[in-house]
Scaffold this motif. Sequence first.
Motif, PDB file in Angstrom:
ATOM      1  N   ALA A  22       7.783  -1.808  -5.907  1.00 45.42           N
ATOM      2  CA  ALA A  22       7.062  -2.661  -5.688  1.00 45.42           C
ATOM      3  C   ALA A  22       7.332  -3.152  -4.114  1.00 45.42           C
ATOM      4  CB  ALA A  22       7.123  -3.987  -6.454  1.00 45.42           C
ATOM      5  N   ALA A  23       8.606  -3.028  -3.885  1.00 42.27           N
ATOM      6  CA  ALA A  23       8.794  -3.763  -2.205  1.00 42.27           C
ATOM      7  C   ALA A  23       8.800  -2.970  -1.235  1.00 42.27           C
ATOM      8  CB  ALA A  23      10.459  -4.079  -2.450  1.00 42.27           C
ATOM      9  N   CYS A  24       8.426  -1.317  -1.515  1.00 43.03           N
ATOM     10  CA  CYS A  24       8.425  -0.592  -0.231  1.00 43.03           C
ATOM     11  C   CYS A  24       7.073  -0.310   0.145  1.00 43.03           C
ATOM     12  CB  CYS A  24       9.272   0.834  -0.790  1.00 43.03           C
ATOM     13  SG  CYS A  24       8.522   1.650  -1.954  1.00 43.03           S
ATOM     14  N   ARG A  25       6.031  -1.041  -0.669  1.00 41.38           N
ATOM     15  CA  ARG A  25       4.555  -0.761  -0.145  1.00 41.38           C
ATOM     16  C   ARG A  25       4.434  -1.887   1.068  1.00 41.38           C
ATOM     17  NH1 ARG A  25      -0.562  -2.536  -1.731  1.00 41.38           N
ATOM     18  NH2 ARG A  25      -1.781  -0.627  -2.345  1.00 41.38           N
ATOM     19  N   PRO A  26       3.768  -1.273   2.011  1.00 36.88           N
ATOM     20  CA  PRO A  26       3.510  -2.222   3.027  1.00 36.88           C
ATOM     21  C   PRO A  26       2.283  -3.351   2.730  1.00 36.88           C
ATOM     22  CG  PRO A  26       2.317  -0.124   3.480  1.00 36.88           C
ATOM     23  CD  PRO A  26       3.361   0.172   2.488  1.00 36.88           C
TER      24      PRO A  26
ATOM     25  N   LYS B  80      11.733   7.752  21.744  1.00 35.38           N
ATOM     26  CA  LYS B  80      11.109   8.973  22.656  1.00 35.38           C
ATOM     27  C   LYS B  80       9.864   8.344  23.534  1.00 35.38           C
ATOM     28  CE  LYS B  80      12.731  12.503  19.658  1.00 35.38           C
ATOM     29  NZ  LYS B  80      13.772  13.283  20.166  1.00 35.38           N
ATOM     30  N   GLY B  81       9.528   7.048  23.100  1.00 30.11           N
ATOM     31  CA  GLY B  81       8.323   6.653  24.129  1.00 30.11           C
ATOM     32  C   GLY B  81       6.984   7.310  23.854  1.00 30.11           C
ATOM     33  N   LEU B  82       6.871   7.836  22.336  1.00 31.18           N
ATOM     34  CA  LEU B  82       5.556   8.339  22.249  1.00 31.18           C
ATOM     35  C   LEU B  82       4.378   7.776  22.079  1.00 31.18           C
ATOM     36  CD1 LEU B  82       6.997  10.487  19.195  1.00 31.18           C
ATOM     37  CD2 LEU B  82       6.424  11.579  21.611  1.00 31.18           C
ATOM     38  N   THR B  83       3.273   8.086  22.501  1.00 28.63           N
ATOM     39  CA  THR B  83       2.043   7.511  22.111  1.00 28.63           C
ATOM     40  C   THR B  83       1.491   8.279  20.849  1.00 28.63           C
ATOM     41  OG1 THR B  83       1.620   7.772  24.629  1.00 28.63           O
ATOM     42  CG2 THR B  83      -0.138   7.097  23.027  1.00 28.63           C
ATOM     43  N   LEU B  84       1.502   7.223  19.799  1.00 32.38           N
ATOM     44  CA  LEU B  84       1.018   7.519  18.625  1.00 32.38           C
ATOM     45  C   LEU B  84      -0.571   7.365  18.265  1.00 32.38           C
ATOM     46  CD1 LEU B  84       3.688   6.719  16.065  1.00 32.38           C
ATOM     47  CD2 LEU B  84       3.409   8.992  17.299  1.00 32.38           C
ATOM     48  N   PHE B  85      -1.137   8.220  17.297  1.00 29.68           N
ATOM     49  CA  PHE B  85      -2.630   7.971  17.217  1.00 29.68           C
ATOM     50  C   PHE B  85      -2.715   8.426  15.626  1.00 29.68           C
ATOM     51  CE2 PHE B  85      -7.074   8.354  16.463  1.00 29.68           C
ATOM     52  CZ  PHE B  85      -7.609   7.904  17.509  1.00 29.68           C
ATOM     53  N   ILE B  86      -3.006   7.100  14.788  1.00 26.39           N
ATOM     54  CA  ILE B  86      -2.718   7.541  13.323  1.00 26.39           C
ATOM     55  C   ILE B  86      -4.023   7.307  12.573  1.00 26.39           C
ATOM     56  CG2 ILE B  86      -1.447   6.682  11.351  1.00 26.39           C
ATOM     57  CD1 ILE B  86       0.602   5.620  13.405  1.00 26.39           C
ATOM     58  N   ILE B  87      -4.429   8.214  11.843  1.00 21.09           N
ATOM     59  CA  ILE B  87      -5.498   7.860  10.759  1.00 21.09           C
ATOM     60  C   ILE B  87      -5.035   7.484   9.525  1.00 21.09           C
ATOM     61  CG2 ILE B  87      -7.154   9.041   9.433  1.00 21.09           C
ATOM     62  CD1 ILE B  87      -7.943  10.925  11.897  1.00 21.09           C
ATOM     63  N   SER B  88      -5.630   6.667   9.004  1.00 25.93           N
ATOM     64  CA  SER B  88      -5.209   6.226   7.581  1.00 25.93           C
ATOM     65  C   SER B  88      -6.225   5.379   6.945  1.00 25.93           C
ATOM     66  CB  SER B  88      -3.958   5.247   7.673  1.00 25.93           C
ATOM     67  OG  SER B  88      -3.665   5.143   6.152  1.00 25.93           O
ATOM     68  N   HIS B  89      -6.435   5.605   5.495  1.00 29.69           N
ATOM     69  CA  HIS B  89      -7.314   4.439   4.990  1.00 29.69           C
ATOM     70  C   HIS B  89      -6.502   3.330   4.417  1.00 29.69           C
ATOM     71  CE1 HIS B  89      -6.045   7.197   1.660  1.00 29.69           C
ATOM     72  NE2 HIS B  89      -6.058   6.063   1.055  1.00 29.69           N
ATOM     73  N   ASP B  90      -5.324   3.276   4.655  1.00 36.04           N
ATOM     74  CA  ASP B  90      -4.519   2.089   4.038  1.00 36.04           C
ATOM     75  C   ASP B  90      -4.351   1.037   4.997  1.00 36.04           C
ATOM     76  OD1 ASP B  90      -2.440   0.563   2.925  1.00 36.04           O
ATOM     77  OD2 ASP B  90      -1.278   2.068   2.390  1.00 36.04           O
ATOM     78  N   LEU B  91      -4.908  -0.243   4.881  1.00 31.31           N
ATOM     79  CA  LEU B  91      -5.046  -1.044   5.960  1.00 31.31           C
ATOM     80  C   LEU B  91      -3.579  -1.672   6.175  1.00 31.31           C
ATOM     81  CD1 LEU B  91      -8.624  -2.812   5.369  1.00 31.31           C
ATOM     82  CD2 LEU B  91      -7.756  -1.697   7.635  1.00 31.31           C
ATOM     83  N   PRO B  92      -2.969  -2.361   5.001  1.00 30.30           N
ATOM     84  CA  PRO B  92      -1.661  -2.812   5.325  1.00 30.30           C
ATOM     85  C   PRO B  92      -0.707  -1.851   6.133  1.00 30.30           C
ATOM     86  CG  PRO B  92      -2.341  -2.965   3.069  1.00 30.30           C
ATOM     87  CD  PRO B  92      -3.167  -2.024   3.552  1.00 30.30           C
ATOM     88  N   LEU B  93      -0.886  -0.433   5.611  1.00 26.67           N
ATOM     89  CA  LEU B  93       0.019   0.313   6.347  1.00 26.67           C
ATOM     90  C   LEU B  93      -0.214   0.477   7.801  1.00 26.67           C
ATOM     91  CD1 LEU B  93       2.224   2.800   6.011  1.00 26.67           C
ATOM     92  CD2 LEU B  93       0.405   4.252   5.946  1.00 26.67           C
TER      93      LEU B  93
END
Lengths: 279, 244
Positions: free
Chosen positions: A252-256, B188-201
């Motif tokens: 439960a805790a590791c989900r953002p 490493k000071g990378l520029t990241l571009f992330i696709i996701s459908h998970d808003l909290p993530l």
Amino acid sequence: MSRLDIEDLRVSFASRTGPVPALRGINLSVDGGRLGIVGESGSGKSTMGRAIMGLLPPTATVSARRFEFAGQDMLKASTAQKRSMRGRRIGMIMQDPRYALNPVMTVGAQIAECFKLHHGIVGKAAKAKSLDLLSAVRINDPEIVYDQYPHQVSGGMGQRVMIAIALAGEPELLIADEPTSALDASVRTSFLGLLDQIIKERGMSLILISHDLHLVANFCDRVLVMYGGQVMEECTAADLAHPHHAYTKGLAACRPSLAERLPELRTFTRDPAWMEAKS
Amino acid sequence: MIEIENVCVDFHTKTRTVRALNDVSLSVPQGSVFGLVGESGSGKTTLLRAMMALTAASSGTVKIAGEVVKQNPPLAFRRRVQMVMQDCYASLNPVHTVDQIIGEPLAIHRFDNPEKRILQALKDVGLGPEHRFRFPHQLSGGQRQRVAIARCLAIEPDVMLLDEPTSALDVSIQAEIVNLVMRLQREKGLTLFIISHDLPLVAHMCDRLAIMHKGVVREIITSQDLIDNNVKDEYTKELLSSSL
């Protein structure tokens, strides 16, 4: 309501290096309502669903102290008896409509086939019943979708077609194995709403298998948390907000979450004691 | 670092033309993390492919590190811009060992001392030398995604594009991979571009994010806006309410 009663279910798969246990003593009973089975990959949750359906491969060895559905001993049932139950009394919705539907048959023919198989209804009557089911799963133009092939419908629609197929047998127990993992978040909510409405209307029991603790907590009445082929915790969905077992807590805790900002996401180490057989 | 200006992408079929991206503009400064959110079919992956020069833009320009991205880009562009695919069960060659998988881009880009670089790349992603001569089927999902990340990092890119990097993984493994990616990004000071459908993530990982719908960028907001529910666009509101 037909009861499913399982005591001390054990499943192992034969391999070159000896039997590999997949389920190690599961107790479970379903008598109406919505049961959720949660666990990570490899926890045995899909094996569980397949064992109930009688769909395990020949390499699997199944044993149980008790394994009854509607008073019938499933371990003693013949192949023919199992086949007559499959789809008719216990239905299943598979994970991904892109693989589970027959790509060379129209959607309508696949539903009509179930009416023929389970109820002996053919021809125009089967088509009419199939169209009814398509509207029941909220497909807007059933007449058009009836003649379409699986690749012509979207993922969400394909998943609703799979419910329609499962419903055609009018089963008393429905097993849904990760039914939403191929769907978008926005479609997911409406799909679950539909599933909920249908099982309530038809008085069916549901077993929902998922890796998503959050989804199961919101949707089911009771929850089994599985790890390493065993049940770690069984509780009501409401209690899932305050889990007792360390594994459930960790999961439960590791989900953002949008509610709190952490510098790093929480991770947890698996305690080898969880894998030890429970007496 | 990344400048996207008025990019449109059209796909032509026999009977019609589908506009997959419609006038997309956004910019990502160097060393920051940018997220792209949307339903399937909204054009997220098409945008990523346009940035990788895998799909040609019908109009508009994509610039990475000041250079306009063209079709068949020079080798140096491929070194600078790397991608982690969604499904680590499909993106690693099943008949190559981890050593060959990480070694191949090193050979293509003529890096010296591959031995040392392979071991360092494995160490960076938390794998040991014991994983070096394994095949992908001998690794778990989380370990496979670590190999895919190691393959990108070995050739020292400036920009990393991640297409749903954790959607095939369990939440506990997702947390480990996300922490790893964020640590490497800082180091490493990378520029990241992330696709996701998970808003909290996305809110956790990114500084800013764009919400896409039907090929159009509806809104560009900061992660704090997302957390505070400070969004203006109707579609974003809808997406936010359905994900809670």
